[in-house]
Design a protein around this motif. Structure first.
Motif, PDB file in Angstrom:
ATOM      1  N   ASN A  47       0.830  -1.194   0.000  1.00  0.00           N
ATOM      2  CA  ASN A  47       0.000   0.000   0.000  1.00  0.00           C
ATOM      3  C   ASN A  47       0.875   1.259   0.000  1.00  0.00           C
ATOM      4  OD1 ASN A  47      -1.733   1.920   2.233  1.00  0.00           O
ATOM      5  ND2 ASN A  47      -2.715   1.252   0.343  1.00  0.00           N
ATOM      6  N   ALA A  48       1.929   1.247   0.814  1.00  0.00           N
ATOM      7  CA  ALA A  48       2.856   2.384   0.872  1.00  0.00           C
ATOM      8  C   ALA A  48       3.679   2.478  -0.409  1.00  0.00           C
ATOM      9  CB  ALA A  48       3.776   2.248   2.082  1.00  0.00           C
ATOM     10  N   ILE A  49       4.095   1.334  -0.932  1.00  0.00           N
ATOM     11  CA  ILE A  49       4.878   1.322  -2.180  1.00  0.00           C
ATOM     12  C   ILE A  49       4.044   1.924  -3.309  1.00  0.00           C
ATOM     13  CG2 ILE A  49       5.907  -0.188  -3.944  1.00  0.00           C
ATOM     14  CD1 ILE A  49       6.586  -2.152  -1.594  1.00  0.00           C
ATOM     15  N   MET A  50       2.784   1.481  -3.426  1.00  0.00           N
ATOM     16  CA  MET A  50       1.924   1.986  -4.508  1.00  0.00           C
ATOM     17  C   MET A  50       1.604   3.470  -4.320  1.00  0.00           C
ATOM     18  SD  MET A  50       1.758  -0.180  -6.804  1.00  0.00           S
ATOM     19  CE  MET A  50       0.565   0.584  -7.902  1.00  0.00           C
ATOM     20  N   ASN A  51       1.472   3.922  -3.059  1.00  0.00           N
ATOM     21  CA  ASN A  51       1.245   5.343  -2.774  1.00  0.00           C
ATOM     22  C   ASN A  51       2.372   6.188  -3.383  1.00  0.00           C
ATOM     23  OD1 ASN A  51       2.153   7.583  -0.585  1.00  0.00           O
ATOM     24  ND2 ASN A  51      -0.078   7.566  -0.767  1.00  0.00           N
ATOM     25  N   ARG A  52       3.632   5.754  -3.195  1.00  0.00           N
ATOM     26  CA  ARG A  52       4.772   6.518  -3.726  1.00  0.00           C
ATOM     27  C   ARG A  52       4.860   6.382  -5.240  1.00  0.00           C
ATOM     28  NH1 ARG A  52       4.236   6.137   1.273  1.00  0.00           N
ATOM     29  NH2 ARG A  52       5.863   6.778   2.751  1.00  0.00           N
ATOM     30  N   LEU A  53       4.627   5.153  -5.738  1.00  0.00           N
ATOM     31  CA  LEU A  53       4.776   4.899  -7.175  1.00  0.00           C
ATOM     32  C   LEU A  53       3.725   5.679  -7.974  1.00  0.00           C
ATOM     33  CD1 LEU A  53       6.565   3.202  -9.074  1.00  0.00           C
ATOM     34  CD2 LEU A  53       4.892   1.358  -8.900  1.00  0.00           C
ATOM     35  N   ILE A  54       2.490   5.701  -7.452  1.00  0.00           N
ATOM     36  CA  ILE A  54       1.406   6.410  -8.137  1.00  0.00           C
ATOM     37  C   ILE A  54       1.683   7.912  -8.174  1.00  0.00           C
ATOM     38  CG2 ILE A  54      -1.050   7.062  -7.938  1.00  0.00           C
ATOM     39  CD1 ILE A  54      -1.595   4.138  -7.099  1.00  0.00           C
ATOM     40  N   LYS A  55       2.258   8.444  -7.078  1.00  0.00           N
ATOM     41  CA  LYS A  55       2.637   9.865  -7.072  1.00  0.00           C
ATOM     42  C   LYS A  55       3.740  10.124  -8.092  1.00  0.00           C
ATOM     43  CE  LYS A  55       1.817  11.518  -2.406  1.00  0.00           C
ATOM     44  NZ  LYS A  55       2.130  12.936  -2.363  1.00  0.00           N
ATOM     45  N   ALA A  56       4.738   9.224  -8.096  1.00  0.00           N
ATOM     46  CA  ALA A  56       5.863   9.396  -9.040  1.00  0.00           C
ATOM     47  C   ALA A  56       5.335   9.380 -10.471  1.00  0.00           C
ATOM     48  CB  ALA A  56       6.891   8.296  -8.830  1.00  0.00           C
ATOM     49  N   ALA A  57       4.261   8.619 -10.696  1.00  0.00           N
ATOM     50  CA  ALA A  57       3.692   8.497 -12.041  1.00  0.00           C
ATOM     51  C   ALA A  57       2.662   9.592 -12.319  1.00  0.00           C
ATOM     52  CB  ALA A  57       3.033   7.126 -12.194  1.00  0.00           C
ATOM     53  N   GLY A  58       2.497  10.545 -11.381  1.00  0.00           N
ATOM     54  CA  GLY A  58       1.497  11.588 -11.589  1.00  0.00           C
ATOM     55  C   GLY A  58       0.132  10.978 -11.892  1.00  0.00           C
ATOM     56  N   HIS A  59      -0.173   9.843 -11.236  1.00  0.00           N
ATOM     57  CA  HIS A  59      -1.469   9.146 -11.376  1.00  0.00           C
ATOM     58  C   HIS A  59      -1.709   8.556 -12.769  1.00  0.00           C
ATOM     59  CE1 HIS A  59      -3.233  10.163  -7.391  1.00  0.00           C
ATOM     60  NE2 HIS A  59      -2.322  11.113  -7.466  1.00  0.00           N
ATOM     61  N   ARG A  60      -0.641   8.370 -13.563  1.00  0.00           N
ATOM     62  CA  ARG A  60      -0.816   7.727 -14.877  1.00  0.00           C
ATOM     63  C   ARG A  60      -0.796   6.205 -14.707  1.00  0.00           C
ATOM     64  NH1 ARG A  60       2.031  11.915 -16.765  1.00  0.00           N
ATOM     65  NH2 ARG A  60       3.820  11.000 -15.724  1.00  0.00           N
ATOM     66  N   VAL A  61      -1.965   5.574 -14.774  1.00  0.00           N
ATOM     67  CA  VAL A  61      -2.063   4.116 -14.621  1.00  0.00           C
ATOM     68  C   VAL A  61      -2.875   3.550 -15.775  1.00  0.00           C
ATOM     69  CG1 VAL A  61      -2.787   2.227 -13.112  1.00  0.00           C
ATOM     70  CG2 VAL A  61      -2.045   4.382 -12.099  1.00  0.00           C
ATOM     71  N   ILE A  62      -2.344   2.522 -16.445  1.00  0.00           N
ATOM     72  CA  ILE A  62      -3.089   1.828 -17.508  1.00  0.00           C
ATOM     73  C   ILE A  62      -3.498   0.474 -16.966  1.00  0.00           C
ATOM     74  CG2 ILE A  62      -2.932   0.786 -19.810  1.00  0.00           C
ATOM     75  CD1 ILE A  62      -0.864   2.884 -20.535  1.00  0.00           C
ATOM     76  N   GLU A  63      -4.774   0.120 -17.129  1.00  0.00           N
ATOM     77  CA  GLU A  63      -5.232  -1.195 -16.627  1.00  0.00           C
ATOM     78  C   GLU A  63      -5.394  -2.173 -17.766  1.00  0.00           C
ATOM     79  OE1 GLU A  63      -7.984  -1.531 -13.625  1.00  0.00           O
ATOM     80  OE2 GLU A  63      -7.599   0.439 -12.738  1.00  0.00           O
ATOM     81  N   VAL A  64      -4.881  -3.385 -17.607  1.00  0.00           N
ATOM     82  CA  VAL A  64      -5.020  -4.433 -18.634  1.00  0.00           C
ATOM     83  C   VAL A  64      -5.462  -5.752 -18.016  1.00  0.00           C
ATOM     84  CG1 VAL A  64      -3.440  -3.498 -20.357  1.00  0.00           C
ATOM     85  CG2 VAL A  64      -2.517  -4.851 -18.475  1.00  0.00           C
ATOM     86  N   TRP A  65      -6.604  -5.742 -17.326  1.00  0.00           N
ATOM     87  CA  TRP A  65      -7.084  -6.993 -16.709  1.00  0.00           C
ATOM     88  C   TRP A  65      -7.635  -7.937 -17.738  1.00  0.00           C
ATOM     89  CZ3 TRP A  65      -5.617  -8.010 -12.000  1.00  0.00           C
ATOM     90  CH2 TRP A  65      -5.245  -6.925 -11.168  1.00  0.00           C
TER      91      TRP A  65
END
Ligand code: AMP
Ligand code: MG
Length: 350
Positions: free
Chosen positions: A332-350
């Motif tokens: 949860n903490a890792i993703m909090n930092r990673l998402i900030k570093a990515a400026g909330h750019r997330v692509i989903e491919v489920w």
């Protein structure tokens, strides 16, 4: 200014080696030092001039408060005006360690240190060099992460050298930090403790000790427009120079998607990198693939995260594509930092 480097081996620690750095703090100077989370940039937390120097050295906005580091639980009573029973339980369970608690402040703590707030954030680190520095300095040490504002926090001394050499008195080099991301911050000023920043001490660990614990909605990261309660969390943080995108979903699809995105950007002539787990590291075709850590041991991922982001900068990577990591516990903490570093750019491919 000449910056002196003090080498310190945490496994063969020589307390006297810290003395010149403590003297610098006593004289109102600045010292970068290792903690179990990341390197801190320390100054006398009760001296407004020292706090101002910290903001200047980092280029940090002055409304972003500093954390006070103490070497003994009792020091909390000199700095905080109300220490609840729940706070005492958390201090007993997790100090020394990667947990910061926010209290109402006493007058002795200057507003220059708290960014103008009437609350103060306090933590007792467990690293021997940090504890020795605080003891020898004879004051609580105000210390944000020892990076230029907006860059990833430093998890080894060379990161501090890159950002702050020539601007501070000493750098204590204690090698790589164990956890690699900043402390969990919990606001203790209300009836129910509230997590303002996730870290190594997880929600479950806190709940086991004090029962009910809330989480600041801004921390959940779903809505980038919610204003966080920890003032520092509103700034763009941890940003690499290249554009970072996280790809989330089923493993094989993630690998396929990242390879497609890399191919597309490389065709356009851009330099691309992939941030990979040890498990998937071999599956990528990009020129630059960096291994962050193993999914089997999440702390290796937190420990390696900022280092890898800085390495992409050094390699002048223009587009970075990252795997996503589990949102459970430390994840949860890792993703909090990673998402900030990515400026909330997330692509989903489920
Ligand atoms: P850093 O040490 O660079 O990770 O920054 C310290 C963090 O602690 C920042 O995100 C601040 O917003 C947070 N913080 C420090 N003092 C307080 C406080 N009194 N209330 C809420 N958050 C705080
Ligand atoms: Mg910081």
């Amino acid at each position: 200014m000449e910056t002196k480097i003090i080498k310190c081996d945490p496994l063969n620690f020589i307390p006297e080696d810290i003395e010149p750095a403590a003297l610098a703090i006593k004289n109102g100077g600045l010292v970068a030092f290792p903690t179990e989370t990341v390197y801190g940039l320390g100054g006398n937390g009760l001296l407004p001039a020292a706090s101002k120097k910290i903001y200047a050295a980092k280029g940090r906005p002055s409304d972003n408060p500093l954390i006070l580091h103490i070497a003994d639980r009792q020091m909390v009573y000199a700095l905080a005006s109300e220490v609840s029973e729940k706070a005492v339980k958390l201090m007993e369970e997790f100090w020394p360690g990667p947990l910061t608690l926010v209290f109402k402040k006493k007058d002795i703590v200057p507003f220059e240190t708290t960014g103008g707030l009437d609350t103060v954030a306090i933590r007792m680190p467990s690293h021997p060099a940090a504890l020795e520095l605080i003891r020898r300095s004879g004051c609580p040490i105000a210390a944000p992460s020892a990076n230029i504002s907006g860059r990833p926090s430093p998890s080894k001394a060379s990161h501090v050298v890159d950002d702050l050499f020539g601007r501070i008195d000493h750098i204590i080099d204690g090698g790589e930090t164990d956890i690699g991301i900043e402390s969990t911050i919990v606001d203790m000023t209300g009836e129910v403790p509230m997590i303002l920043r996730p870290g190594y001490i997880t929600t479950a660990m806190l709940r086991e000790v004090v029962g009910e614990v809330d989480i600041d909605p801004a921390v959940k990261g779903v809505d980038a427009n919610i204003r966080p309660k920890a003032p520092g969390m509103k700034y763009t943080h941890y940003a690499p120079k290249g554009e970072l995108t996280i790809v989330e979903g089923e493993t094989e699809r993630v690998v396929k998607k990242i390879n497609e995105l890399v191919l597309e950007k490389e065709k356009e002539g851009f330099r691309c990198g992939v941030l990979a787990s040890a498990e998937q590291y071999e599956s990528y075709d990009a020129d630059i693939v960096l291994k962050v850590g193993s999914r089997l041991e999440p702390v290796t991922i937190s420990a390696g995260l900022y280092s890898v982001l800085r390495e992409f900068d050094d390699l002048e990577v223009q587009y970075i594509f990252s795997e996503s990591f589990s949102g459970e516990g430390l994840g949860n903490a890792i993703m909090n930092r990673l998402i900030k570093a990515a400026g909330h750019r997330v692509i989903e491919v489920w």
